[in-house]
Enzyme design. Sequence first.
Site, PDB file in Angstrom:
ATOM      1  N   ASP A   1       0.827  -1.204   0.000  1.00 52.99           N
ATOM      2  CA  ASP A   1       0.000   0.000   0.000  1.00 52.99           C
ATOM      3  C   ASP A   1       0.864   1.258   0.000  1.00 52.99           C
ATOM      4  O   ASP A   1       2.047   1.229   0.337  1.00 52.99           O
ATOM      5  CB  ASP A   1      -0.892  -0.018   1.245  1.00 52.99           C
TER       6      ASP A   1
ATOM      7  N   GLU B   1     -14.317   3.475   0.549  1.00 50.91           N
ATOM      8  CA  GLU B   1     -13.724   3.981   1.789  1.00 50.91           C
ATOM      9  C   GLU B   1     -13.785   5.501   1.904  1.00 50.91           C
ATOM     10  O   GLU B   1     -13.711   6.041   3.013  1.00 50.91           O
ATOM     11  CB  GLU B   1     -12.272   3.515   1.909  1.00 50.91           C
TER      12      GLU B   1
END
Length: 676
Positions: A412, A467
């Site tokens: 990430d 998100e």
Amino acid sequence: MNRYFLKTIFIGFAILLNTASWADTQSISEYRLSSPNETIDVVVKVKEGVTYSVEFKGQTILDFSEVDLFVEGYPSLSKNTNVINASTDNNRATVYPEVRVKSAQIDDHYNQLSLQFDNKMTLRFRAYDNGVGYQFVTDIDGSIKVIDELAEFNFASGTTTYFPEEEGFYSHNERSYLLEPISDIKSRLGSTPTLVNSSPAKVLITETALRDYAGMWLTGNGKNGLKGTFPELPTKVVMGEAPWEDRNEPVAERADFLAITDGSREFPWRVLAIAENDIDLLSNQLTYQMAIPNQIGDTSWIKPGKVAWDWYNANNLHGVDFEAGLNTETYKFYIDFAADNGIEYVILDEGWYPLGDLMGTVEGFDVPAIMAHAKKRDVGIILWTTWLTLRDQFDEAMDRFVELGAVGIKPDFFQRDDQEMVNFYWKIADEAAKRKLLVDPHGSYKPAGLRRAYPNIITREGVKGLEWNKWSYDSTPEHNTTLPFIRMVAGPMDYTPGAMSNAIGPAAWEAISYSGKASDHQDFSIRFTRPMSQTTRAHQVALFTLFESPLQMMADSPSQYKKEQTTASFIAKVPTVWDATIPIAGKIGDFVAIARQSGDKWFLGAITDEFARELNVDLQFLGKGKYSVEIFRDGVNAKKWAEDYAIEKRIVTSKDTLALELAPGGGYSARFEPIK
């Protein structure tokens, strides 16, 4: 007539010369390349440089635009270079994707023109029935330094674009698509893919086969066009500020060149996906077709599936006899939920290791015990990591993932696509493949071909997903109805659908006029640890059919899904890869409906923006015989209570039509099974 004209007429397209003499190559000024069905034409002019235009059904959709590659020590195409050979090719083959994102096979049919210049460069153009691409090839001994690249995209005045505006090259590439005149872009920066309305067709600009090179971004040219711009190689990076020093490494200084690379190579394809109708974009697979083929051989170990995801719902379990959080008991619960619902994977996201040390352990978090429980329940575990910690502990970390028994990793916060970072993606893909690990890059640039070369790059983020509801109002129904026509054309997107807390968002509230101002309505609220969607429940369920991701997250809490078992069970039966994709209806930013096939079953998904909508769907895509269909649709009160839904079951045939009634921000799903 010379042999060259005879050959080009035979294969179905022509190169036009300004002289009848093939030997007089220096006088060549214009070439014309047609797609196999002759709806798309590329006109290439070579005169003090190279420009090309694109015509669709006889109308220009891309005005003459210049292309060039600037390599240190070699003249560019605009510096008195000459064509020394022009060749043509026609390809008709079937491609069988190892991971069936849209379909089990792809008809790869194109015509190609190659212009070889006397500066050791070749420029290739390809014309497909649904787009155009061009690519530089160099044939130079040793390494070369690429100083810059010129990629122009000029359009007629009045053209508009859905522009994914960026603040800089350091970005997660999670953007909204802003519709505005292309002349207003000026010097602003945008990532790709970018969609342009160029009557009579749409033109989506992106790239593929990105390897050992910098990614392409776009900026305005101050007129009616866009031009490529590329992040130079970093020469100085700085540590991110606390508490993000384990993941952020901003670029402080850059070189005055893009890449040092092999002098004998093929460069990335610049791709123009072309669609007369919006829905034609939904089946476009050019970024896969033009990518570098499989580099890892056997892919039988790569298993698509769904994932019970922890981070979106902040590990918020309830109705359990232990304190939920970053601990062993919580993840055993996730694993049991996954196993009980046929969900293939669970992610251990941020918190399973002490940040900054992938070799460390966290008190109360017994990862080996979690792995053992997952193995017992036949659930695969995917481990999250920041890219920076992975880079700094690469070999030992990759080996530890295997020793622990992980089946994949989720690196990430990359936030870059300069040559250095692109190469790191390829390194991760290669080393993960050697260890039979899936990879799901987040904080990443868009798909640009790596997924074909390394099919274990099974999906990736690079999308403004669900998100965003945790901290903004950006993840709207309109945004969701835009993504399939732009971002999803580049490749799979890990949007992470599946919210069980659903609300009427501000845009939908204003559209249905329950209040004078959207801000007066508080049905939707930004909640970081207990997030909700700005859509109906049926909209969220439909995203599992509509949004392509072979590794598809179920984002909400297992406690919520267990409470809403009817919804969870319907979602769990939706595949994540497809044998066929048939666009049904759609308009960018308004609505979309797609039918997909998996084995002998068919699935239908449809969503709308903030406006209620009625769609009639002809079921002619079904095969012969009768089908039982289970429908998950908006309930009669969904426009006021977004979690209201209804389940229907009936018998249908290919001669029937379904009437879809979509609430504001609503959706519709159907699963068809043949009656034997």
